[in-house]
Write a protein that holds these residues in place. Structure first.
Motif, short mmCIF file in Angstrom:
data_model
loop_
_atom_site.label_atom_id
_atom_site.label_comp_id
_atom_site.label_asym_id
_atom_site.label_seq_id
_atom_site.Cartn_x
_atom_site.Cartn_y
_atom_site.Cartn_z
N ASP A 203 0.82 -1.22 0.00
CA ASP A 203 0.00 0.00 0.00
C ASP A 203 0.85 1.27 0.00
O ASP A 203 0.32 2.37 -0.11
N LYS A 204 2.17 1.09 0.11
CA LYS A 204 3.04 2.27 0.09
C LYS A 204 3.26 2.77 -1.33
O LYS A 204 3.86 3.82 -1.56
N HIS A 205 2.85 1.98 -2.30
CA HIS A 205 2.99 2.38 -3.70
C HIS A 205 1.66 2.06 -4.39
O HIS A 205 1.02 1.05 -4.06
N LYS A 206 1.26 2.89 -5.35
CA LYS A 206 -0.01 2.62 -6.02
C LYS A 206 0.25 1.69 -7.21
O LYS A 206 0.51 2.13 -8.32
N PHE A 207 0.23 0.38 -6.93
CA PHE A 207 0.42 -0.59 -8.01
C PHE A 207 -0.83 -0.60 -8.89
O PHE A 207 -1.95 -0.44 -8.39
N LYS A 208 -0.59 -0.84 -10.17
CA LYS A 208 -1.72 -0.91 -11.10
C LYS A 208 -2.62 -2.09 -10.73
O LYS A 208 -2.12 -3.21 -10.47
N ALA A 209 -3.92 -1.86 -10.70
CA ALA A 209 -4.85 -2.92 -10.29
C ALA A 209 -5.50 -3.61 -11.49
O ALA A 209 -5.87 -4.79 -11.43
N GLU A 210 -5.63 -2.88 -12.61
CA GLU A 210 -6.38 -3.43 -13.74
C GLU A 210 -5.58 -4.51 -14.46
O GLU A 210 -4.39 -4.35 -14.73
N MET A 211 -6.26 -5.60 -14.80
CA MET A 211 -5.62 -6.62 -15.64
C MET A 211 -6.10 -6.36 -17.07
O MET A 211 -6.96 -7.06 -17.61
N ASP A 212 -5.55 -5.30 -17.67
CA ASP A 212 -5.97 -4.92 -19.02
C ASP A 212 -4.96 -5.44 -20.05
O ASP A 212 -4.09 -6.26 -19.73
N GLU A 213 -5.06 -4.95 -21.28
CA GLU A 213 -4.20 -5.43 -22.36
C GLU A 213 -2.71 -5.24 -22.02
O GLU A 213 -1.89 -6.13 -22.24
N GLU A 214 -2.38 -4.05 -21.48
CA GLU A 214 -0.98 -3.76 -21.12
C GLU A 214 -0.48 -4.77 -20.09
O GLU A 214 0.63 -5.32 -20.20
N ALA A 215 -1.31 -5.07 -19.08
CA ALA A 215 -0.93 -6.00 -18.03
C ALA A 215 -0.77 -7.42 -18.58
O ALA A 215 0.20 -8.13 -18.27
N ARG A 216 -1.71 -7.82 -19.42
CA ARG A 216 -1.63 -9.18 -20.00
C ARG A 216 -0.38 -9.32 -20.87
O ARG A 216 0.30 -10.34 -20.83
N LYS A 217 -0.06 -8.28 -21.61
CA LYS A 217 1.13 -8.31 -22.47
C LYS A 217 2.40 -8.46 -21.63
O LYS A 217 3.32 -9.20 -21.97
N ALA A 218 2.43 -7.74 -20.49
CA ALA A 218 3.62 -7.77 -19.63
C ALA A 218 3.74 -9.09 -18.88
O ALA A 218 4.83 -9.65 -18.74
N MET A 219 2.61 -9.60 -18.40
CA MET A 219 2.68 -10.78 -17.52
C MET A 219 2.49 -12.11 -18.24
O MET A 219 2.92 -13.14 -17.73
N PHE A 220 1.80 -12.08 -19.37
CA PHE A 220 1.54 -13.34 -20.09
C PHE A 220 2.03 -13.21 -21.53
O PHE A 220 1.25 -13.27 -22.49
N PRO A 221 3.36 -13.03 -21.70
CA PRO A 221 3.87 -12.76 -23.06
C PRO A 221 3.62 -13.92 -24.03
O PRO A 221 3.62 -13.70 -25.25
N HIS A 222 3.35 -15.11 -23.50
CA HIS A 222 3.10 -16.26 -24.39
C HIS A 222 1.83 -16.04 -25.22
O HIS A 222 1.62 -16.69 -26.25
N MET A 223 0.96 -15.10 -24.76
CA MET A 223 -0.29 -14.89 -25.49
C MET A 223 -0.08 -14.15 -26.80
O MET A 223 -0.97 -14.12 -27.66
N SER A 224 1.13 -13.57 -26.96
CA SER A 224 1.38 -12.80 -28.19
C SER A 224 1.70 -13.67 -29.39
O SER A 224 1.74 -13.18 -30.52
#
Ligand SMILES: N[C@@H](CCC(=O)N[C@@H](CS)C(=O)NCC(=O)O)C(=O)O
Length: 228
Positions: A203-224
């Motif tokens: 909570d000391k940093h505002k981490f992104k909460a949305e699992m949007d296209e940008e997040a999926r691209k960063a975390m699940f690169p196999h989907m590309s």
């Protein structure tokens, strides 16, 4: 000062628990994996695996939560079992058990249950079965002794806590009925002031909460693209 690269995910949180328990001063550096910070060249120089956590301690760089726990415990002499070959064997066995079993199977269960674009019943059942089988082994051990390595609280308990505290999130609240001894350990650790501070770190940093296209691209690169 020791640099701790983290997010609010389970693997960094175990390391946060150790740092707080040991009272080690550290600089917490957020890596927002939903924004792709893990793939930036400056972070890849710290952890070529592009995952959190990692630490930089002077001229020593360590990545992978289990390696970091072992490094910090050996460096400080804290939260390790008593000296001796038998205790050392148990320490290494259970650390590797969590590293190769609990973490990956729980992680893949979350992936297939929550994030996979198609709900594959076979994959969900396989990972749920294996995750629960691992938690069952831990529960049976904790039925016989207070902590994973006997009478004292060690890095193996911190390691176990990292994923186990999320059992209700990926297996439902009712799953605790299957693991009463593990629940006892998780509740005990979660109530410790160090655990409260470790959990509050996100909570000391505002981490992104949305699992949007940008997040999926960063975390699940196999989907590309197709690799198999
Ligand atoms: N074996 C590694 C696994 C690290 C890992 O998978 N970290 C996750 C958070 S719990 C992560 O960085 N996810 C972001 C991504 O996969 O891009 C460890 O124990 O540290």
């Amino acid at each position: 000062m020791l640099k701790f690269y983290y997010s609010g995910a389970p693997n960094p949180t175990k390391v946060a628990l150790f740092l707080e328990e040991a009272g080690l001063p550290y600089e917490a550096i957020p890596i927002d994996t939903r924004k792709g910070d893990q793939h930036k060249s400056e972070y890849l120089a710290v952890n070529p695996n592009a995952k959190v956590p990692a630490i930089v301690d002077g001229d020593v760089t360590v990545f992978d939560s289990n390696a970091i726990l072992l490094y910090l415990a050996e460096k400080t002499g804290k939260f390790l079992p008593a000296k001796g070959d038998k205790a050392r064997g148990e320490l290494l066995s259970w650390l590797m058990f969590v590293a190769s079993g609990v973490g990956p199977y729980s992680g893949q269960l979350v992936h297939f249950r929550t994030y996979a674009p198609e709900k594959n019943e076979y994959a969900i059942n396989r990972y749920a079965f294996e995750a629960q089988r691992h938690f069952g082994i831990i529960d049976a051990r904790l039925a016989k002794q207070k902590y994973m390595l006997g009478d004292s609280y060690t890095i193996v308990d911190m390691d176990v806590w990292g994923w186990s505290r999320l059992i209700p999130n990926f297996a439902g609240e009712a799953a605790w009925a299957k693991f009463p001894n593990l629940k006892r350990l998780v509740d005990e650790i979660s109530a410790r002031p160090a655990a409260q501070r470790a959990l509050a770190l996100k909570d000391k940093h505002k981490f992104k909460a949305e699992m949007d296209e940008e997040a999926r691209k960063a975390m699940f690169p196999h989907m590309s693209g197709k690799v198999a």
